[in-house]
Design an enzyme around this catalytic site. Structure first.
Site, short mmCIF file in Angstrom:
data_model
loop_
_atom_site.label_atom_id
_atom_site.label_comp_id
_atom_site.label_asym_id
_atom_site.label_seq_id
_atom_site.Cartn_x
_atom_site.Cartn_y
_atom_site.Cartn_z
CB CYS A 181 -0.93 0.03 1.21
SG CYS A 181 -2.10 -1.32 1.20
CG HIS A 193 -8.85 1.02 -3.48
ND1 HIS A 193 -8.60 -0.32 -3.47
CD2 HIS A 193 -7.88 1.58 -2.71
CE1 HIS A 193 -7.54 -0.57 -2.72
NE2 HIS A 193 -7.08 0.57 -2.25
CG ASP A 202 -15.45 9.89 -9.81
OD1 ASP A 202 -14.91 8.78 -9.60
OD2 ASP A 202 -16.16 10.12 -10.81
CG HIS A 203 -12.31 9.48 -12.76
ND1 HIS A 203 -13.54 9.01 -12.39
CD2 HIS A 203 -11.93 8.70 -13.81
CE1 HIS A 203 -13.89 8.01 -13.18
NE2 HIS A 203 -12.93 7.80 -14.05
CD GLU A 208 -8.64 0.90 1.18
OE1 GLU A 208 -8.40 2.03 1.63
OE2 GLU A 208 -8.00 -0.12 1.54
#
Lengths: 138, 138, 138, 138, 138, 138
Positions: free
Chosen positions: D36, D44, D82-83, D127
């Site tokens: 990670c 994710h 987002d993105h 996640e």
């Protein structure tokens, strides 16, 4: 008749099994099948998807009545497999190893004679959410 | 320490079992447990969700390292239950009926001593996608 | 009696509905409820999860027999709601707007008197996979 | 007002992140966070479930208009996350490690001031399908 | 040999990526790829389903040992892609845009030489639960 | 052009319907369609998966831009079907029974002219999680 469509019905059953080849020694079975060979059985929630392909009947809009298909699966597959030990309780697996592949072939052979010749049939069987099989292969 | 958060880790195991009360007659067992009492066992893909609640460690951003939690479940639960016959292979069920409720309590009792006292624990266990249990109840 | 556990049983039903407040004008209803107010109804595959909490019966290992709980839901909820128009066919919604929130309360009120006082009850209802409700709130 | 009900709305966003504590050495970070911590980020499909609890408004049958709740999440959370790369693009994580626990707390703190004081709020964040968190813990 | 069956194994990996064509201007890339082109990457939980078709080995009941197939995917795909940045860390995407379509082709080309010629192979890759691809097309 | 790949986009709509053949008597309709024939309609959360097969464009790495495909489905299918009564509000079902099979054919016929001739199209439609259809059949 109308357009050619595939319809799918999902059912499930819970069963115990173990993988074992009676012609092999115990240690060969353990080497090949690992923990799937453990002697006291384990089990699965099998998810079964039955696919039937044929032409739409213009009177009903159906390829096959899904209630009828569901009853057919219940009477001929679930009643035979659900809450059973596949190795001990299901005659088809007296000599045949109950791998997901073989279970799918057995289910196909049980259902095929019960459907009209104008309909084709495919079986998808989930042994776990991450392992599944289809017969016949396309 | 930081905010109190619950973290959840999902794992699964496949096992055989049957429901049976050794103090009852065979016909009493059949009447109460139905096809879950069939003598040769059946099985399930058990889905296990372990919930751990505690404060976020500000150094790591973790309540508990999920890799560590996953290893704990693997070593203490999956290795004991996966691909086993719960009635025959797991000592905790020698006298105790392996209902989903009892399995959840057994899993809780196995994991509880392995976690810090500052963390609280809850077990959710799916016997099938439509039947599941939680212990302790909230 | 034994440990306190929650058990969950999932069932589903398909129904038509529309959202409408008979005391409002048509344009008020359209402004508030948008396309959920369209006059000819739309519908959903409702997924219903019934949660029952109580102590494990040491004789059976059950909080409640899941077969019995499933039958109770089928007889009292599914038979009343499944393949129906909630606004037109279900008397409870003659005056009450069939929002997911209100449907959950109605289901709770139908099931609560049928369960032992020693058991507590909670309803979770999915209107779509992304919209769901719980009653009573915890 | 009416009965107290919880309503849930699920949304999702896709984002990149890595776990890292700027106060630690590189090798400490690798030891604690493993893969990670890899330097070029991974990502994710985060599934976000927002739970709002309050009394049913008898006029609408709603605790809160789900369209309004969905818009609130879209404008304040999805447009921000987002993105995106959580470490580089989201100011809240300039100093804070974007663990699932911390992301849930940040989302809670962004949404809490936007909801009426009569409503309570809880965040569930997946996640991965097997790792998820809830804040505040109950 | 026996009947021809398809077997499927699902695995997953988490990775960061961005869509970009190095031969285009920045504004062309933004126009075509939208937020998928954002410079600091975003990411996905990729779900990978590997389908292998062949005849059942009558000794084992297997088309291919699922443990072996799972190990093959882990060693050759997951170890290469999981928790990585596809654009920066995976040589196959140095020149090739890591769209879902191209990732599926790359995975196919990595696995194809590792399977017996008697087995056929197909890749299904979920970029999100609502967007997925299959290669080769049937 | 490049390799031939199938891409899939999942969308959903909620609609009311009933099954009925206007040429039959009421009792014939009840016998054949059972509770699906109830007069006041019921409804479903339809899940629609649109599969498009073609060659990868080497400039974009796309078979078709998924955003564009999603918009196409939204404008031509969802806007027409979502939150509607299929029997009363959708002209294609004025004479045609809105079975899942017929809905899939109607969706195919609406989308087919909107796609390039170089792309092939298949529709999968879930009426419930356990009942679904595909057109054209392969």
């Amino acid at each position: 008749m109308g357009e050619k469509v595939s319809v799918f019905r999902e059912e499930h059953f819970n069963a115990a099994h173990r993988l074992n080849n009676a012609k092999w020694t115990e240690s060969e079975n353990q080497r090949i099948f690992g923990k799937c060979n453990l002697p006291n059985y384990h089990g699965h929630n099998y998810e079964l998807i039955v696919k039937v392909t044929g032409e739409i009947d213009p009177e009903t809009g159906y390829v096959i009545d899904m209630k009828l298909l569901s009853d057919l699966i219940r009477d001929n597959i679930l009643n035979k497999f659900d809450h059973k030990n596949l190795n001990l309780d299901v005659p088809e697996f007296k000599e045949l190893n109950p791998s997901a592949e073989n279970i799918a072939v057995v289910i196909y052979n049980l259902l095929r004679p019960l459907l009209s010749e104008h309909l084709s049939l495919q079986i998808r069987l989930y042994e776990t959410p991450r392992n599944f099989v289809e017969f016949p292969a396309v």
